[in-house]
Design a protein around this motif. Sequence first.
Motif, PDB file in Angstrom:
ATOM      1  N   ASN A  27       0.795  -1.182   0.015  1.00 48.92           N
ATOM      2  CA  ASN A  27       0.081  -0.011   0.176  1.00 48.92           C
ATOM      3  C   ASN A  27       0.762   1.136  -0.087  1.00 48.92           C
ATOM      4  O   ASN A  27       0.378   2.355  -0.250  1.00 48.92           O
ATOM      5  CB  ASN A  27      -0.919   0.078   1.065  1.00 48.92           C
ATOM      6  CG  ASN A  27      -2.204  -0.690   0.985  1.00 48.92           C
ATOM      7  OD1 ASN A  27      -2.662  -1.337  -0.164  1.00 48.92           O
ATOM      8  ND2 ASN A  27      -2.789  -1.170   2.133  1.00 48.92           N
ATOM      9  N   THR A  28       2.179   1.204   0.510  1.00 48.21           N
ATOM     10  CA  THR A  28       2.693   2.220   0.668  1.00 48.21           C
ATOM     11  C   THR A  28       3.893   2.607  -0.635  1.00 48.21           C
ATOM     12  O   THR A  28       4.572   3.907  -0.658  1.00 48.21           O
ATOM     13  CB  THR A  28       3.558   2.442   1.850  1.00 48.21           C
ATOM     14  OG1 THR A  28       4.567   1.361   1.932  1.00 48.21           O
ATOM     15  CG2 THR A  28       2.596   2.291   3.133  1.00 48.21           C
ATOM     16  N   LEU A  33      -3.043   7.454   2.444  1.00 50.58           N
ATOM     17  CA  LEU A  33      -3.904   6.131   1.842  1.00 50.58           C
ATOM     18  C   LEU A  33      -5.226   6.153   1.721  1.00 50.58           C
ATOM     19  O   LEU A  33      -5.758   5.393   0.856  1.00 50.58           O
ATOM     20  CB  LEU A  33      -3.287   4.830   2.815  1.00 50.58           C
ATOM     21  CG  LEU A  33      -1.645   4.726   2.603  1.00 50.58           C
ATOM     22  CD1 LEU A  33      -1.454   3.529   3.479  1.00 50.58           C
ATOM     23  CD2 LEU A  33      -1.196   4.665   1.289  1.00 50.58           C
ATOM     24  N   GLY A  35      -2.502   3.952  -6.415  1.00 51.80           N
ATOM     25  CA  GLY A  35      -2.698   4.487  -5.145  1.00 51.80           C
ATOM     26  C   GLY A  35      -3.831   5.474  -5.028  1.00 51.80           C
ATOM     27  O   GLY A  35      -4.336   6.050  -3.977  1.00 51.80           O
ATOM     28  N   THR A  46      -9.136   1.138  -3.998  1.00 52.55           N
ATOM     29  CA  THR A  46      -7.588   1.682  -4.351  1.00 52.55           C
ATOM     30  C   THR A  46      -7.266   1.187  -5.764  1.00 52.55           C
ATOM     31  O   THR A  46      -7.344  -0.301  -5.628  1.00 52.55           O
ATOM     32  CB  THR A  46      -6.964   1.455  -3.191  1.00 52.55           C
ATOM     33  OG1 THR A  46      -7.434   1.932  -1.966  1.00 52.55           O
ATOM     34  CG2 THR A  46      -5.522   2.084  -3.344  1.00 52.55           C
TER      35      THR A  46
END
Length: 432
Positions: free
Chosen positions: A51-52, A235, A345, A365
Amino acid sequence: MRLLDVTTALALEGSRPADTWIARAWRGNQLVVDEPLEIIDWSAQDSAGDNTKIAQQLTLTIADPAGRLGAWKYDDPLSVAGTEVQLIYKVGGAGAVNFGWFRVTGNEPEEVVDSRALDEYGYIEPDGDLPPHMRRVYVTPSRVRLTLLDRTINPDLNKLEQPESPRAGATIISEWRRLTGEHFPTVVDDGVVDRAVSTKLVYEKERLEAGQDLLGRISAGYRMGGDGECHIYPLDTDPVLRIEPGNAMVSVGRKQLLSGLYNRWVVEGKDQGDGLPIRAAANLTVGPLAYGGAHGKAPFFYQSEMIGTIADAAAYAEELRDKFLRTLALELSVSMTPHPGLQGGDRVEIGCPIAVGHVVYFTGTITGISRSGDVLPRETSLTVSCSYLDILTGLSRTPWAKHLTDERPELTWDRMPATWGTLPDVTWTELP
């Protein structure tokens, strides 16, 4: 999402003339090829390792009729020793979008050696098969395949030569800038909340990985922007775009995978008193993934000497089970008209037609983007991760709100923990 002016954003919503690319090659602050590169075909991918971290990759095939762009030496114009390609996406009938700066990581020419006979008065080819006054000239028209990565490749190459720790008073954002500032500027997007970082933290070798871990502590990710800057972004944000039938969407599909569908979490450790092994487990007991049901038995194992009591093991097993249910997701595959603004993202809203003749909207996402084309851009393909809870809620139209007030809710499919919060509203519209 990349910056778009109003006219360009409106053009992307409807029909328009063909879009085009402008690609220029730079090393340092100097153009190394005077004219824009002539692109024959191309592909671009945004991929989320987690996710990052959003990585942007490109493959370009460029025309090279003079045979001068296939690299031999490391100081040749398109060599891998520091050359960057600036990409600008021109939207037909509207403006341009700065797509990004990408470092050349591979240069592979495809040369075809050819020859032709030219008139040259007075020349006689020794031991040749040409008549007098003719000279054979060899030419190597070619095309060059370039592979490129965004600028995050530079701090990834620049490993830490010795262990480092944050300085006194440092924050997560200031540490990110210290670790990566030599390679690109950083912009902090709205919604990111910074906080202090401990000076006892130790970074080993991986500079970029250290920064990525820091951002994960404040629920933020990083990705490169259109002007070569790095953006730190939250996020969990509002959707930046609605994609639905009649508005950019070409098709939508979905995919289920068996891999990773656990229903029992087993935690093992050592008793802090006598050192004997300890174990505790948490199961899913109801629903399609119930342990021992139709799905079978699919345990996940975790072992750590930090687990020193049965209570610790049981608590962590339940925590792993909670996390699994909170993060369980379904992947949607979306094909849409070309859109240069979207990035991995981004949060988007997807309108999915369903069998009863309605469209139900899910927010998810973007975890992957695939773009390709020849001279002209073609469709944009997205992989969008949507919460399984949102999917169930949308399909059933019967949110399980009555279970959110139970004193001791179980983590099953019909009883959900209060920590999940209020269920989202679902919007339905009739298909035309």
